[in-house]
Scaffold this active site. Structure first.
Site, PDB file in Angstrom:
ATOM      1  N   THR A   1       0.774  -1.246  -0.147  1.00 23.05           N
ATOM      2  CA  THR A   1       0.091   0.084  -0.085  1.00 23.05           C
ATOM      3  C   THR A   1       0.724   1.312   0.030  1.00 23.05           C
ATOM      4  O   THR A   1       0.314   2.455   0.024  1.00 23.05           O
ATOM      5  CB  THR A   1      -1.234  -0.068   1.234  1.00 23.05           C
ATOM      6  OG1 THR A   1      -0.207   0.014   2.484  1.00 23.05           O
ATOM      7  CG2 THR A   1      -1.922  -1.177   1.168  1.00 23.05           C
TER       8      THR A   1
ATOM      9  N   GLU B   1      16.706  -1.183   1.372  1.00 25.85           N
ATOM     10  CA  GLU B   1      17.728  -0.597   1.519  1.00 25.85           C
ATOM     11  C   GLU B   1      18.078   0.043   2.590  1.00 25.85           C
ATOM     12  O   GLU B   1      17.162   0.314   3.342  1.00 25.85           O
ATOM     13  CB  GLU B   1      18.573  -0.021   0.080  1.00 25.85           C
ATOM     14  CG  GLU B   1      17.918   1.287  -0.039  1.00 25.85           C
ATOM     15  CD  GLU B   1      18.744   2.130  -0.937  1.00 25.85           C
ATOM     16  OE1 GLU B   1      19.883   2.186  -1.091  1.00 25.85           O
ATOM     17  OE2 GLU B   1      17.954   2.885  -1.800  1.00 25.85           O
TER      18      GLU B   1
ATOM     19  N   GLU C   1      31.886  -7.574  -7.356  1.00 21.85           N
ATOM     20  CA  GLU C   1      32.397  -6.255  -7.066  1.00 21.85           C
ATOM     21  C   GLU C   1      33.506  -6.195  -6.126  1.00 21.85           C
ATOM     22  O   GLU C   1      33.708  -7.395  -5.319  1.00 21.85           O
ATOM     23  CB  GLU C   1      31.402  -5.462  -5.967  1.00 21.85           C
ATOM     24  CG  GLU C   1      29.983  -5.156  -6.971  1.00 21.85           C
ATOM     25  CD  GLU C   1      29.204  -4.387  -6.057  1.00 21.85           C
ATOM     26  OE1 GLU C   1      28.204  -3.601  -6.802  1.00 21.85           O
ATOM     27  OE2 GLU C   1      29.249  -4.678  -4.875  1.00 21.85           O
TER      28      GLU C   1
ATOM     29  N   HIS D   1      27.623   0.695  -3.060  1.00 19.33           N
ATOM     30  CA  HIS D   1      26.814   0.334  -1.856  1.00 19.33           C
ATOM     31  C   HIS D   1      27.477  -0.757  -1.248  1.00 19.33           C
ATOM     32  O   HIS D   1      26.742  -1.380  -0.152  1.00 19.33           O
ATOM     33  CB  HIS D   1      25.379  -0.053  -2.451  1.00 19.33           C
ATOM     34  CG  HIS D   1      25.388  -1.143  -3.447  1.00 19.33           C
ATOM     35  ND1 HIS D   1      25.757  -2.279  -3.367  1.00 19.33           N
ATOM     36  CD2 HIS D   1      25.380  -1.047  -4.796  1.00 19.33           C
ATOM     37  CE1 HIS D   1      25.497  -3.166  -4.178  1.00 19.33           C
ATOM     38  NE2 HIS D   1      25.317  -2.069  -5.228  1.00 19.33           N
TER      39      HIS D   1
END
Length: 312
Positions: A17, A116, A225, A263
């Site tokens: 929602t 996140e 990474e 990140h």
């Protein structure tokens, strides 16, 4: 076939929602995902209307028009009413741990955490709880999982590729999308964005094992990474347990030493955790490693041609 996710899986959305939940629920419905319920204890008994039109390959059977998705007060209620096996989480970071634990306790087998900024301690707690109960977590801080032409759980654009013989596992959401686009002429069995946080529920090794076991996956593309040793551990696993060809890319070849990058929060010190060191470890076990995403895609395409030639 696909890995971890099939077209028959029924999906609930925790946080449906909210603005992000609504936007991506619509995209999932348009891609053919069987979204059967949302969860919000303050809006139990209501429903959310979505204007649905087919998006992406395999979505032609999606009925066009308004679709009402009911909202339940808890995951347990939603699962009891719908038989859902999968949940995707769009709740704020402060509530993510409780949302995952609630899904696990309700018997959900696959939980995709898009959120996140989740504290590491919270991720440690819900990963351990899921593992203890036999549930799989993908993420957090990830784009989710898509089996093109079958189902899409998360935020991956459903129209950039179609079904095919490649399995893709990636720490980076952006690079997931780029490789999917660059290899759209071949297509994918499943693309899994595992996330780049320090603590994640599904690892490169988990995905490699699943793709190795999937008879329709002929070639695996792995994106890593800089920082940490996940790629080196994946290399050791490939040497022991993977017989299918693997093509890899490690983001960060031009990253400076001693800085926190991206990140992943990856700190590179000396040669430890560098893209060059990871490339060396992967190549030592027979993995072909590209220096750029586009080169990686071309290497994958070349290997696929060789596989097709060998079968001819």
């Amino acid at each position: 076939m696909s890995v971890f996710l099939t077209e028959s899986d029924r999906v609930i959305v925790q946080g449906m929602t909210g603005s992000e939940g609504r936007k991506h629920t619509r995209r999932m419905l348009c891609a053919g995902t069987r979204v059967v319920a949302g969860v919000n204890p303050r809006k139990a008994g209501t429903s959310v209307a979505f204007d649905v039109e087919p998006i992406g390959p395999g979505a032609g059977a999606v009925p066009t028009g308004a679709v009402e998705v009911p909202v339940h007060g808890s995951v347990a209620e939603a699962r009891a009413a719908t038989g859902a096996e999968v949940s995707v989480i769009f709740v704020p970071p402060a509530f993510a741990k409780d949302a995952v634990i609630e899904a696990v306790d309700a018997g959900i087998r696959l939980i995709v955490v898009i959120t996140e900024g989740i504290p590491v301690a919270d991720a440690v707690a819900f990963r351990a709880h899921a593992a203890a109960h036999g549930a799989r977590v993908i993420g957090p801080n990830c784009p989710g999982i898509i089996s093109p032409g079958r189902s899409n759980v998360g935020i991956t654009p459903p129209d950039i590729t179609g079904p095919g013989p490649i399995g893709l596992v990636s720490k980076s959401g952006t690079l997931t999308y780029q490789l999917m686009h660059e290899l759209r002429d071949l297509g994918f069995t499943t693309c899994i964005g595992i996330g780049g946080d320090p603590v994640i529920g599904t690892t490169h090794i988990d995905a490699l094992a699943a793709f190795e076991a999937d008879p329709d996956t002929e070639l695996i593309v792995m994106i890593g990474e800089i920082g940490g040793d996940a790629e080196e551990r994946a290399a050791a696993y490939i040497a022991q347990s993977v017989t299918k060809p693997v093509v890899a890319y490690v983001a960060g070849f031009t990253a400076p030493e001693g800085r926190t990058m991206g990140h992943a929060g990856a700190i590179v010190s000396g040669s430890a955790g560098t893209a060059a060191a990871k490339k060396e470890a992967l190549e030592a076990v027979g993995v072909t490693v590209g220096r750029t995403p586009s080169q990686t895609a071309e290497l994958a395409r070349r290997i696929h041609r060789d596989l097709a030639g060998a079968r001819a």
